[in-house]
Write a protein that holds these residues in place. Structure first.
Motif, PDB file in Angstrom:
ATOM      1  N   VAL A  98       8.220  -6.728   0.277  1.00 54.84           N
ATOM      2  CA  VAL A  98       8.097  -7.625   1.638  1.00 54.84           C
ATOM      3  C   VAL A  98       8.104  -7.278   2.895  1.00 54.84           C
ATOM      4  N   ALA A  99       6.832  -7.799   3.685  1.00 55.94           N
ATOM      5  CA  ALA A  99       6.716  -7.591   4.938  1.00 55.94           C
ATOM      6  C   ALA A  99       6.844  -8.959   5.646  1.00 55.94           C
ATOM      7  N   VAL A 100       7.657  -8.811   6.862  1.00 51.82           N
ATOM      8  CA  VAL A 100       7.785 -10.081   7.600  1.00 51.82           C
ATOM      9  C   VAL A 100       7.157  -9.846   9.060  1.00 51.82           C
ATOM     10  N   ASP A 101       6.409 -10.866   9.550  1.00 49.53           N
ATOM     11  CA  ASP A 101       5.803 -10.814  10.701  1.00 49.53           C
ATOM     12  C   ASP A 101       6.904 -11.272  11.982  1.00 49.53           C
ATOM     13  N   ILE A 102       7.243 -10.000  12.595  1.00 54.59           N
ATOM     14  CA  ILE A 102       8.313 -10.386  13.645  1.00 54.59           C
ATOM     15  C   ILE A 102       7.650 -10.297  15.285  1.00 54.59           C
ATOM     16  N   ARG A 103       6.275 -10.403  15.220  1.00 49.87           N
ATOM     17  CA  ARG A 103       5.729 -10.112  16.530  1.00 49.87           C
ATOM     18  C   ARG A 103       5.518 -11.687  17.037  1.00 49.87           C
ATOM     19  N   LYS A 104       6.223 -11.762  18.198  1.00 46.73           N
ATOM     20  CA  LYS A 104       6.385 -13.013  18.722  1.00 46.73           C
ATOM     21  C   LYS A 104       5.171 -13.891  19.219  1.00 46.73           C
ATOM     22  N   ASP A 105       4.357 -12.949  19.336  1.00 43.97           N
ATOM     23  CA  ASP A 105       2.863 -13.427  20.071  1.00 43.97           C
ATOM     24  C   ASP A 105       1.958 -13.801  18.824  1.00 43.97           C
ATOM     25  N   PHE A 130       0.115  -1.519   3.598  1.00 42.32           N
ATOM     26  CA  PHE A 130       0.290  -0.881   4.919  1.00 42.32           C
ATOM     27  C   PHE A 130       1.051  -2.130   5.746  1.00 42.32           C
ATOM     28  N   ILE A 131       2.129  -1.677   6.396  1.00 41.20           N
ATOM     29  CA  ILE A 131       2.712  -2.436   7.282  1.00 41.20           C
ATOM     30  C   ILE A 131       2.691  -1.963   8.736  1.00 41.20           C
ATOM     31  N   PRO A 132       2.239  -2.481   9.459  1.00 41.07           N
ATOM     32  CA  PRO A 132       1.980  -2.446  10.766  1.00 41.07           C
ATOM     33  C   PRO A 132       3.236  -2.318  11.803  1.00 41.07           C
ATOM     34  N   ARG A 133       3.246  -1.799  13.046  1.00 40.44           N
ATOM     35  CA  ARG A 133       4.245  -2.035  13.774  1.00 40.44           C
ATOM     36  C   ARG A 133       4.505  -3.458  14.083  1.00 40.44           C
ATOM     37  N   GLY A 134       5.658  -3.874  14.263  1.00 41.13           N
ATOM     38  CA  GLY A 134       6.121  -5.439  14.566  1.00 41.13           C
ATOM     39  C   GLY A 134       6.355  -6.089  13.385  1.00 41.13           C
ATOM     40  N   PHE A 135       6.741  -5.640  12.449  1.00 43.51           N
ATOM     41  CA  PHE A 135       6.936  -6.043  10.880  1.00 43.51           C
ATOM     42  C   PHE A 135       8.450  -5.617  10.642  1.00 43.51           C
ATOM     43  N   ALA A 136       9.165  -6.470   9.885  1.00 40.79           N
ATOM     44  CA  ALA A 136      10.347  -6.202   9.250  1.00 40.79           C
ATOM     45  C   ALA A 136       9.962  -5.957   7.844  1.00 40.79           C
ATOM     46  N   HIS A 137      10.614  -5.104   6.838  1.00 41.07           N
ATOM     47  CA  HIS A 137      10.355  -4.708   5.724  1.00 41.07           C
ATOM     48  C   HIS A 137      11.687  -4.569   4.752  1.00 41.07           C
ATOM     49  N   GLY A 138      11.188  -4.842   3.626  1.00 43.19           N
ATOM     50  CA  GLY A 138      12.213  -4.786   2.614  1.00 43.19           C
ATOM     51  C   GLY A 138      11.677  -4.678   1.181  1.00 43.19           C
ATOM     52  N   PHE A 139      12.607  -4.383   0.348  1.00 44.99           N
ATOM     53  CA  PHE A 139      12.117  -4.269  -0.928  1.00 44.99           C
ATOM     54  C   PHE A 139      13.257  -4.487  -2.156  1.00 44.99           C
ATOM     55  N   ILE A 140      12.904  -5.110  -3.290  1.00 46.73           N
ATOM     56  CA  ILE A 140      14.001  -5.015  -4.290  1.00 46.73           C
ATOM     57  C   ILE A 140      13.520  -4.526  -5.375  1.00 46.73           C
ATOM     58  N   VAL A 141      14.263  -3.815  -6.225  1.00 51.22           N
ATOM     59  CA  VAL A 141      13.806  -3.073  -7.519  1.00 51.22           C
ATOM     60  C   VAL A 141      13.909  -4.143  -8.563  1.00 51.22           C
ATOM     61  N   LEU A 142      12.726  -4.282  -9.419  1.00 49.25           N
ATOM     62  CA  LEU A 142      12.460  -5.003 -10.544  1.00 49.25           C
ATOM     63  C   LEU A 142      12.655  -4.205 -11.875  1.00 49.25           C
ATOM     64  N   SER A 143      12.507  -2.995 -11.781  1.00 48.39           N
ATOM     65  CA  SER A 143      12.583  -2.353 -13.153  1.00 48.39           C
ATOM     66  C   SER A 143      14.036  -1.689 -12.981  1.00 48.39           C
ATOM     67  N   GLU A 144      14.205  -0.863 -14.256  1.00 48.86           N
ATOM     68  CA  GLU A 144      15.408  -0.350 -14.489  1.00 48.86           C
ATOM     69  C   GLU A 144      15.702   0.622 -13.445  1.00 48.86           C
ATOM     70  N   THR A 145      14.878   1.434 -12.892  1.00 48.17           N
ATOM     71  CA  THR A 145      14.903   2.336 -11.626  1.00 48.17           C
ATOM     72  C   THR A 145      13.792   2.448 -10.767  1.00 48.17           C
ATOM     73  N   ALA A 146      13.769   2.869  -9.731  1.00 45.40           N
ATOM     74  CA  ALA A 146      12.239   3.090  -9.057  1.00 45.40           C
ATOM     75  C   ALA A 146      12.426   3.940  -8.107  1.00 45.40           C
TER      76      ALA A 146
END
Length: 181
Positions: free
Chosen positions: A84-91, A112-128
């Protein structure tokens, strides 16, 4: 490789060309010249990171602010995650919006997640095993974060919240409206 811009400006899904035969497969996971040409960006990656996680591990939503902001190119080497990438660029016209994409060892997609984004992930498989390139060094004083279950973002993490494994640090991140942006 093919590159597709997501609904968030300058955030791209990258699909490598995979060569498979009876021996296995080969693909070029990164080529600076092709990346620059196809994205129109000139990014100088200076650090590679890798993490190993079990099913339900949710990491994020993280970012760096100021001169230590980071662009990232992320992929999964083993397993399957929802990235997941979240746009946190106020403009930005898409401020507060997010994209979510499944990255896996099978599809070999990258985000590719540019500067100005929050990033996270969740593991859906047994391991990753999750790998990412960064264009800037980590700086503890510049770190920021948004709580993974922020109601305004309403991210569907694809697993029941009782299956989440979240660090104590990530459990106390602020909502986006109170985050250090």
């Amino acid at each position: 490789m093919t590159v597709k811009e997501t609904k968030l400006k300058n955030c791209f899904i990258i699909e490598p060309k995979i060569f498979e035969d009876e021996r296995g497969y080969f693909f070029e996971s990164f080529n600076q010249l092709m990346f620059n040409k196809l994205t129109g960006k000139s990014v100088n990656f200076i650090q590679d990171n890798e993490s190993f996680s079990s099913r339900g591990v949710l990491r994020g939503l993280h970012y760096q602010v100021g001169e230590y902001a980071q662009a990232k190119l992320v992929r999964v080497i083993k397993g399957n995650v929802l990235d997941v990438a979240v746009d946190i660029r106020k403009d930005s016209l898409t401020y507060g919006e997010y994209v979510a994409i499944e990255l896996s060892e099978d599809n070999k997609k990258q985000l590719f997640i540019p500067r100005g984004f929050a990033h996270g992930f969740i593991v859906l498989s047994e391991t990753a095993i999750f790998s990412y390139k960064c264009d800037n060094f980590y700086n503890k004083e510049s770190e920021g974060g948004i709580i993974f279950n922020d109601k305004t973002l309403a991210i569907d993490w694809k697993l029941s919240s009782d299956k989440f494994i979240v660090s104590e640090k990530d459990k106390v991140l602020p909502a986006m409206e109170n985050a250090r942006l």
